[in-house]
Enzyme design. Structure first.
Site: not given
Ligand SMILES: Cc1cc2nc3c(=O)[nH]c(=O)nc-3n(C[C@H](O)[C@H](O)[C@H](O)COP(=O)(O)O)c2cc1C
Length: 432
Positions: A139, A199, A246
């Protein structure tokens, strides 16, 4: 195109701003990147490190489309094709990313930036994390890492991530964090596909590149990465992570997160460290753009979808604008429901007709002003789990109120006019 070829291109076209004066990794580099955003920047000298730094690599859809050599309109179909048909990279030995191997690593040697006043520490924000699982295979995704010693970092792992499944199943997971990879790899790492799909294959389908075996594990990593940090993340070893800015440009809270023990660092000769500004345009592009194909596909299953924009004004995560060719009166409503299925974190969905420019907030607001009646065109989708990034969501449960705005004009106009009247076209050079 490899990252280095891409950077050479940015330099030769004068697109990249070169900064020769020494810059501090504490606040200064992040401040300069923010001030110059969206222009790519290369810092030739960092006061606290021997390594060079670059940032604002890919801040706009146009810059990513230019990297792939395609028009912006081709991005959604190109991403969909790569997501549907991942391909396998060639495995090579003696990769450039292992030209230098450091067995006794010291994170203090790296230009890991301290971005903003109030941050909990120095952060790796551009690291693409590769991990393996005996059932699901590899992953690749992003996890910001906060340095707290010479060899340890706290890793932010959101509960729903595939990497979290790996960690819960295995307890300790070997990882390779790749810093300084080409835009195709960055975008592929940000896609959310079925668990078990690597991916790296999506990145390869976008633009081929070789992979190689990591120095301390069997993980396959992009052979041309500038830096690779190898180590193990432990589920039950925790450390405070945060505060950190963020996606919404607000400060995220402190959490107890899993610890990464760094075992080895490899890098190219004269490598370049990639900085990704938290909440910056590049972060936003990488979050939003890979969700647009999934929304496009869902909407196109029920109505004629022309384009999708997860716009920076909505933090490139919480708002989606969908352009449709309206054929039935309820197409707007159907598009809203479908878009919500295509991106579960989205809070506000706007559906517009094909004459609206979904990249121009004024154009979308014009549709809101002239084609929308709240008692008829506002669709409340209910309170449900939304994004953990939304400061206004319910703390803990992230419950949020999802709403759709049908900004399309009615097909039955009852004698009203909904189209902008064009002014006559003139050749100004004849008059000025
Ligand atoms: C620049 C960037 C930074 C991110 N940082 C984090 C992070 O710190 N923690 C996290 O869990 N997800 C983070 N994400 C989101 C995931 O990497 C992303 O949703 C990914 O698609 C999840 O992959 P998965 O579907 O394989 O679980 C980030 C995404 C981007 C683009």
């Amino acid at each position: 195109m490899s990252l280095r070829t891409h950077l050479d291109h940015l330099k030769s076209t004068g697109t990249m701003q070169q900064i020769e004066k020494p810059v501090s990794k504490y606040l200064e580099a992040a401040g300069i990147l923010k001030a110059l955003e969206p222009q790519p920047v290369a810092f030739q000298s960092i006061k606290e490190s021997d390594f060079r730094v670059m940032g604002n690599l890919c801040c706009t859809k146009q810059s990513f489309a230019d990297y792939l050599g395609i028009p912006v309109e081709a991005l959604i179909p190109t991403l969909l094709l790569a997501i549907d048909h991942p391909s396998r990279p060639e495995v090579i030995s003696d990769p450039p990313c292992q030209e230098v191997i450091i067995d006794e690593p010291d994170l203090d040697d790296l230009p890991i930036l301290f971005h903003c006043e109030g941050d909990g520490g120095n952060y790796i924000s551009s690291g693409v994390m590769i991990a393996g699982h005996p059932v699901y295979g590899q992953n690749m995704d992003f996890h910001r890492c906060m340095q707290f010693s010479k060899t340890e970092m706290a890793v932010r792992v959101v509960k729903t991530r595939h990497f979290d499944t790996f960690l819960q199943d295995l307890g300790a997971v070997d990882v390779a964090i790749c810093i300084g990879v080409a835009p195709n790899i960055l975008v592929a790492a940000a896609t959310s596909v079925e668990i078990g799909v690597d991916e790296l294959g999506i990145a390869h389908a976008l633009e081929p590149f070789p992979v190689a075996k990591a120095a301390t594990s069997n993980l396959l990593i992009p052979a041309e990465a500038e830096f690779v940090i190898e180590g193990t993340v432990y589920r039950d070893r925790r450390h405070a992570e945060g505060p950190f800015v963020d996606l919404t440009e607000t400060q995220d809270v402190i959490r107890e997160e899993p610890v990464l023990e760094v075992k080895c660092i490899t890098h190219r000769k004269d490598p370049l460290w990639h900085v990704l500004l938290p909440g910056g345009l590049e972060h936003k592009l990488l979050m939003g753009m890979p969700r647009e194909p999934t929304i496009f596909r869902e909407v196109n299953n029920v109505v004629h979808c022309l384009d999708v924009n997860i716009n920076p004004g909505g933090c490139s995560w919480l708002h989606t604008i969908v352009k449709i060719r309206k054929e039935q009166e309820d197409d707007g409503r159907k598009a809203i429901d479908a878009a919500s299925r295509g991106h579960r974190s989205c809070k506000h969905i706007f559906v517009v007709d094909e004459d609206i420019d979904i990249y121009d907030p004024l154009s979308v607001e014009w549709a809101l002003a002239t084609r929308f009646q709240a008692d008829r065109d506002l669709f409340w989708l209910g309170r449900e789990r939304g994004s953990s990034l939304d400061p206004s969501a319910e703390p803990g449960t992230y419950e949020t109120c999802k709403v759709g705005f049908d900004l399309t004009a009615p097909l039955e106009t009852a004698g009203k006019h909904f189209n902008k009247v064009p002014f006559p076209e003139v050749d100004l050079s004849e008059f000025l």
